[in-house]
Design a protein around this motif. Structure first.
Motif, PDB file in Angstrom:
ATOM      1  N   ARG B 139       0.792  -0.797   0.043  1.00  0.00           N
ATOM      2  CA  ARG B 139      -0.142   0.403   0.186  1.00  0.00           C
ATOM      3  C   ARG B 139       0.743   1.345   0.386  1.00  0.00           C
ATOM      4  O   ARG B 139       0.192   1.980  -0.557  1.00  0.00           O
ATOM      5  N   ALA B 140       1.960   1.300   0.725  1.00  0.00           N
ATOM      6  CA  ALA B 140       2.806   2.309   0.839  1.00  0.00           C
ATOM      7  C   ALA B 140       3.793   3.018  -0.509  1.00  0.00           C
ATOM      8  O   ALA B 140       3.693   4.038  -1.161  1.00  0.00           O
ATOM      9  N   LEU B 141       3.651   1.832  -1.317  1.00  0.00           N
ATOM     10  CA  LEU B 141       4.743   1.511  -2.210  1.00  0.00           C
ATOM     11  C   LEU B 141       3.388   2.135  -3.404  1.00  0.00           C
ATOM     12  O   LEU B 141       4.039   3.435  -4.460  1.00  0.00           O
ATOM     13  N   LEU B 142       2.130   1.988  -3.708  1.00  0.00           N
ATOM     14  CA  LEU B 142       1.529   2.416  -4.186  1.00  0.00           C
ATOM     15  C   LEU B 142       0.777   3.749  -4.332  1.00  0.00           C
ATOM     16  O   LEU B 142       0.632   4.564  -4.890  1.00  0.00           O
ATOM     17  N   LEU B 143       0.854   3.737  -3.178  1.00  0.00           N
ATOM     18  CA  LEU B 143       1.118   5.339  -2.363  1.00  0.00           C
ATOM     19  C   LEU B 143       2.022   6.472  -3.536  1.00  0.00           C
ATOM     20  O   LEU B 143       1.819   7.735  -3.933  1.00  0.00           O
ATOM     21  N   PRO B 201      21.598   8.327  -2.930  1.00  0.00           N
ATOM     22  CA  PRO B 201      21.335   7.788  -4.456  1.00  0.00           C
ATOM     23  C   PRO B 201      21.096   6.765  -4.409  1.00  0.00           C
ATOM     24  O   PRO B 201      19.386   6.277  -5.651  1.00  0.00           O
ATOM     25  N   ASP B 202      20.329   5.916  -3.274  1.00  0.00           N
ATOM     26  CA  ASP B 202      19.684   5.009  -3.030  1.00  0.00           C
ATOM     27  C   ASP B 202      18.086   5.233  -3.570  1.00  0.00           C
ATOM     28  O   ASP B 202      17.563   4.923  -3.673  1.00  0.00           O
ATOM     29  N   VAL B 203      17.714   6.533  -2.914  1.00  0.00           N
ATOM     30  CA  VAL B 203      16.064   7.132  -2.779  1.00  0.00           C
ATOM     31  C   VAL B 203      16.368   7.853  -4.004  1.00  0.00           C
ATOM     32  O   VAL B 203      15.208   7.163  -4.630  1.00  0.00           O
ATOM     33  N   LEU B 204      17.206   8.175  -4.791  1.00  0.00           N
ATOM     34  CA  LEU B 204      16.169   8.581  -6.244  1.00  0.00           C
ATOM     35  C   LEU B 204      16.869   7.434  -6.789  1.00  0.00           C
ATOM     36  O   LEU B 204      15.162   7.820  -7.825  1.00  0.00           O
ATOM     37  N   LYS B 205      17.181   6.544  -6.661  1.00  0.00           N
ATOM     38  CA  LYS B 205      16.651   5.156  -7.633  1.00  0.00           C
ATOM     39  C   LYS B 205      15.706   4.978  -7.623  1.00  0.00           C
ATOM     40  O   LYS B 205      15.061   4.691  -9.022  1.00  0.00           O
ATOM     41  N   VAL B 206      15.050   4.618  -6.433  1.00  0.00           N
ATOM     42  CA  VAL B 206      13.570   4.488  -6.401  1.00  0.00           C
ATOM     43  C   VAL B 206      12.602   4.775  -7.297  1.00  0.00           C
ATOM     44  O   VAL B 206      11.307   4.788  -7.958  1.00  0.00           O
ATOM     45  N   LEU B 207      13.274   6.640  -7.159  1.00  0.00           N
ATOM     46  CA  LEU B 207      12.358   7.703  -6.719  1.00  0.00           C
ATOM     47  C   LEU B 207      12.088   7.116  -8.651  1.00  0.00           C
ATOM     48  O   LEU B 207      10.748   7.588  -9.325  1.00  0.00           O
ATOM     49  N   ARG B 208      13.284   8.065  -9.327  1.00  0.00           N
ATOM     50  CA  ARG B 208      12.927   7.516 -10.651  1.00  0.00           C
ATOM     51  C   ARG B 208      12.232   6.425 -11.548  1.00  0.00           C
ATOM     52  O   ARG B 208      11.741   6.185 -11.845  1.00  0.00           O
ATOM     53  N   TYR B 209      12.870   5.398 -10.523  1.00  0.00           N
ATOM     54  CA  TYR B 209      12.150   3.975 -11.104  1.00  0.00           C
ATOM     55  C   TYR B 209      10.507   4.029 -10.889  1.00  0.00           C
ATOM     56  O   TYR B 209       9.990   3.554 -11.846  1.00  0.00           O
ATOM     57  N   LEU B 210       9.781   4.774  -9.823  1.00  0.00           N
ATOM     58  CA  LEU B 210       8.564   4.364  -9.852  1.00  0.00           C
ATOM     59  C   LEU B 210       7.934   5.627 -10.515  1.00  0.00           C
ATOM     60  O   LEU B 210       6.870   5.469 -11.372  1.00  0.00           O
ATOM     61  N   TRP B 215       2.536   0.468 -12.946  1.00  0.00           N
ATOM     62  CA  TRP B 215       2.644  -0.422 -11.914  1.00  0.00           C
ATOM     63  C   TRP B 215       2.694  -1.754 -11.283  1.00  0.00           C
ATOM     64  O   TRP B 215       3.303  -2.160 -10.977  1.00  0.00           O
ATOM     65  N   PRO B 216       2.758  -2.266 -12.857  1.00  0.00           N
ATOM     66  CA  PRO B 216       2.380  -3.824 -13.378  1.00  0.00           C
ATOM     67  C   PRO B 216       4.570  -4.512 -12.886  1.00  0.00           C
ATOM     68  O   PRO B 216       4.355  -5.360 -12.457  1.00  0.00           O
ATOM     69  N   ALA B 217       4.705  -3.536 -13.821  1.00  0.00           N
ATOM     70  CA  ALA B 217       6.463  -3.449 -12.684  1.00  0.00           C
ATOM     71  C   ALA B 217       7.186  -2.993 -11.935  1.00  0.00           C
ATOM     72  O   ALA B 217       7.904  -3.533 -11.150  1.00  0.00           O
ATOM     73  N   VAL B 218       6.080  -2.721 -10.895  1.00  0.00           N
ATOM     74  CA  VAL B 218       6.365  -1.888  -9.624  1.00  0.00           C
ATOM     75  C   VAL B 218       6.180  -2.771  -8.811  1.00  0.00           C
ATOM     76  O   VAL B 218       6.895  -2.438  -7.580  1.00  0.00           O
ATOM     77  N   TYR B 219       4.724  -3.513  -8.541  1.00  0.00           N
ATOM     78  CA  TYR B 219       4.310  -3.946  -7.228  1.00  0.00           C
ATOM     79  C   TYR B 219       5.292  -4.664  -6.657  1.00  0.00           C
ATOM     80  O   TYR B 219       4.819  -4.940  -5.768  1.00  0.00           O
ATOM     81  N   GLN B 220       6.037  -5.532  -7.437  1.00  0.00           N
ATOM     82  CA  GLN B 220       6.507  -6.798  -6.757  1.00  0.00           C
ATOM     83  C   GLN B 220       7.843  -6.233  -5.714  1.00  0.00           C
ATOM     84  O   GLN B 220       8.698  -6.477  -5.446  1.00  0.00           O
ATOM     85  N   LEU B 221       8.176  -4.602  -6.448  1.00  0.00           N
ATOM     86  CA  LEU B 221       9.324  -4.002  -5.394  1.00  0.00           C
ATOM     87  C   LEU B 221       9.407  -4.290  -4.129  1.00  0.00           C
ATOM     88  O   LEU B 221       8.403  -4.051  -3.760  1.00  0.00           O
ATOM     89  N   SER B 222      10.866  -4.502  -3.445  1.00  0.00           N
ATOM     90  CA  SER B 222      10.484  -4.372  -2.248  1.00  0.00           C
ATOM     91  C   SER B 222      11.668  -3.097  -1.683  1.00  0.00           C
ATOM     92  O   SER B 222      13.022  -3.465  -2.703  1.00  0.00           O
ATOM     93  N   VAL B 223      11.541  -2.537  -1.367  1.00  0.00           N
ATOM     94  CA  VAL B 223      12.252  -0.926  -0.591  1.00  0.00           C
ATOM     95  C   VAL B 223      12.413  -1.503   0.825  1.00  0.00           C
ATOM     96  O   VAL B 223      11.154  -1.258   1.725  1.00  0.00           O
ATOM     97  N   ARG B 224      13.798  -0.641   0.886  1.00  0.00           N
ATOM     98  CA  ARG B 224      14.050  -0.846   2.770  1.00  0.00           C
ATOM     99  C   ARG B 224      13.385   0.185   3.755  1.00  0.00           C
ATOM    100  O   ARG B 224      12.525   1.408   2.945  1.00  0.00           O
TER     101      ARG B 224
END
Lengths: 210, 258
Positions: B139-143, B201-210, B215-224
């Motif tokens: 849910r957090a990733l979705l938001l 850079p880790d935060v930027l990397k995930v922000l860019r990816y999102l 969404w189908p490419a994102v929803y299984q992502l595991s983020v710290r």
């Protein structure tokens, strides 16, 4: 254009501030009172004055009353172990009209509506928990009391009411008190054809033996 | 000739409602072809109303509306998707409120935005699938994904790939964020600017990816959790910078997320 007499325009302005009354209706009401018998206007004025002077919120259930604690909270004919939680004072009147409920009430004064900025802290939820604790410890002397054995959640069957009920249930259940919810389903006189799937789903889930 | 009342059919998601008069409600909706629209639903606070259940918050309904002087009147309503599961969990109710408030604040009446309509439906469908308590990370990733795509679709996409000053592609090093400028500065251009904040850079990397991926490419992502928290913080503050006021639904969202 000739300006309106000051008292008339004052009354129109006052009526316009009431919910659901626009400037046209406000003018109609003001002119009606102007033409009506003096007694009509004076009765209205007295009623308005008494409304503010002689009503208060019951410090126990937070319902509107003419004395504190209110007649329901001080009645020894009511079951003080059953507490019905409602959103508004008018909901108390609706349930009282059924003559089916003998317990007491707790008025929240609203429901959780995050999009309107109304959260749990804006409702009388902390007061509800305090009331349950007081009833448990038998620390109340000025009115009948009993340990709460059931909380009946009678908030409206819409998303805001459901969220409020869920939130309160989450707080109350760990206390070992029975938490119930008003049954949900089809209204009397309704058509199955027009029922939405949530209502119909709940009516099916809550079907009963005939 | 008698006046003919114009009647229109539209699909809509109910974003918010307010009581009006004795038993009516004004409903704020988001529609695919009319953007945000306010309609009046007559008599829906009565238990006998046939339309009430179809106009519950966050319901996706088919509406028939007739033109009227102030608000168009809803004459028919039928549920297309009720998102029943979403309604059974406080955390998903909180998230749906947040999504509805964002759509409400970022849109205007009659401003058609079909991709935004699709985004809203996708988010509600996903929340409906993520109503278990153990689905909190999803849910957090979705938001966060929703926030970034909403910003993109409403013209406020933050620049996460190139330096706002020199235009050079940003390197995977610590870059510097400006919420008021809506993007990042490279370390060279950031020198001497005190209003910037460092972004790992880790935060930027995930922000860019999102921001880039559907969404189908994102929803299984595991983020710290630490990165999720930092992204939430940055995006919330960016939203506040744009809207210039606090979102009302965030308090409840944080309350029920626990």
């Amino acid at each position: 254009m000739q300006p309106l007499a000051e008292p008339v325009s004052q009354l129109i302005d006052a009526f316009s501030q009431l919910p659901g009354i626009g400037p046209k209706t406000a003018s109609r009401l003001a002119y009606y009172l102007l033409r009506a018998d003096d007694a009509v206007a004076l009765n209205l004025a007295h009623a308005l004055e008494a409304l503010k002077a002689n009503t208060l919120f019951c410090s126990v259930c937070h319902n509107i009353a003419d004395r504190d604690p209110c007649p329901i909270c001080t009645s020894d004919q009511r079951d003080h172990g059953t507490l019905c939680v409602v959103e508004e004072p008018l909901d108390v009147q609706a349930i009282e009209r059924t003559r089916e409920y003998q317990g007491v009430y707790h008025v929240l004064h609203g429901s959780i509506s995050p999009v309107d900025g109304v959260g749990p802290d804006d409702l009388k939820i902390a007061e509800l928990l305090q009331r349950i604790r007081e009833a448990e410890s038998d620390s109340v002397a000025d009115r009948p009391t009993a340990p709460v054995k059931e909380i009946l959640l009678a908030t409206n069957p819409n998303l805001e009411g459901e969220a409020t009920a869920m939130y309160i249930a989450r707080l109350i259940k760990p206390l070992g008190i029975r938490v119930t919810r008003l049954a949900r389903g089809l209204p009397v006189g309704g058509d199955l054809e027009y029922a939405d799937e949530v209502t119909l789903g709940r009516a099916l889930a809550g079907r009963s033996e005939m | 000739m008698a006046n003919r009342i114009r009647s229109t059919g539209t699909r809509a998601v109910i974003l918010r409602r307010r009581d009006y008069g004795d038993a009516d409600r004004i409903v704020t909706t988001y529609t695919p072809s009319l953007g945000k629209q306010e309609f009046i639903a007559k008599g829906i606070r009565k238990t006998s109303s046939r339309k009430a259940g179809h106009l519950e918050l966050f319901t996706h309904s088919a509406l028939q509306v007739a033109d009227a002087r102030t608000w168009p009147i809803i004459t028919e309503a039928a549920t297309i998707e009720s998102f029943r599961t979403l309604r059974t969990n406080l955390a998903t109710i909180g998230a749906a409120n947040y999504i509805a408030e964002l759509i409400d604040r970022f849109t205007e009446a009659n401003d058609e935005n079909q991709p935004l309509w699709e985004l809203l439906l996708l988010a509600l469908r996903e929340l409906d699938q993520a109503a278990d308590d153990d689905a909190a990370p999803r849910r957090a990733l979705l938001l966060r994904w929703f926030e970034l795509h909403l910003l993109g679709l409403t013209g406020f996409q933050p620049q996460l790939f190139h330096c706002l000053s020199c235009g050079e592609a940003l390197e995977p090093v610590q870059n510097f964020l400006s919420l008021s400028d809506g993007g990042l500065y490279c370390p060279a251009c950031a020198t001497g600017n005190r209003d910037l904040e460092a972004l790992d850079p880790d935060v930027l990397k995930v922000l860019r990816y999102l921001q880039r991926e559907p969404w189908p490419a994102v929803y299984q992502l595991s983020v710290r959790p630490a990165i999720m928290l930092r992204m939430e913080n940055v995006l919330h503050r960016y939203l506040l910078t744009i809207l210039e006021y606090r979102l009302r639904s965030t308090d409840f969202l944080h309350h029920v997320q626990g």
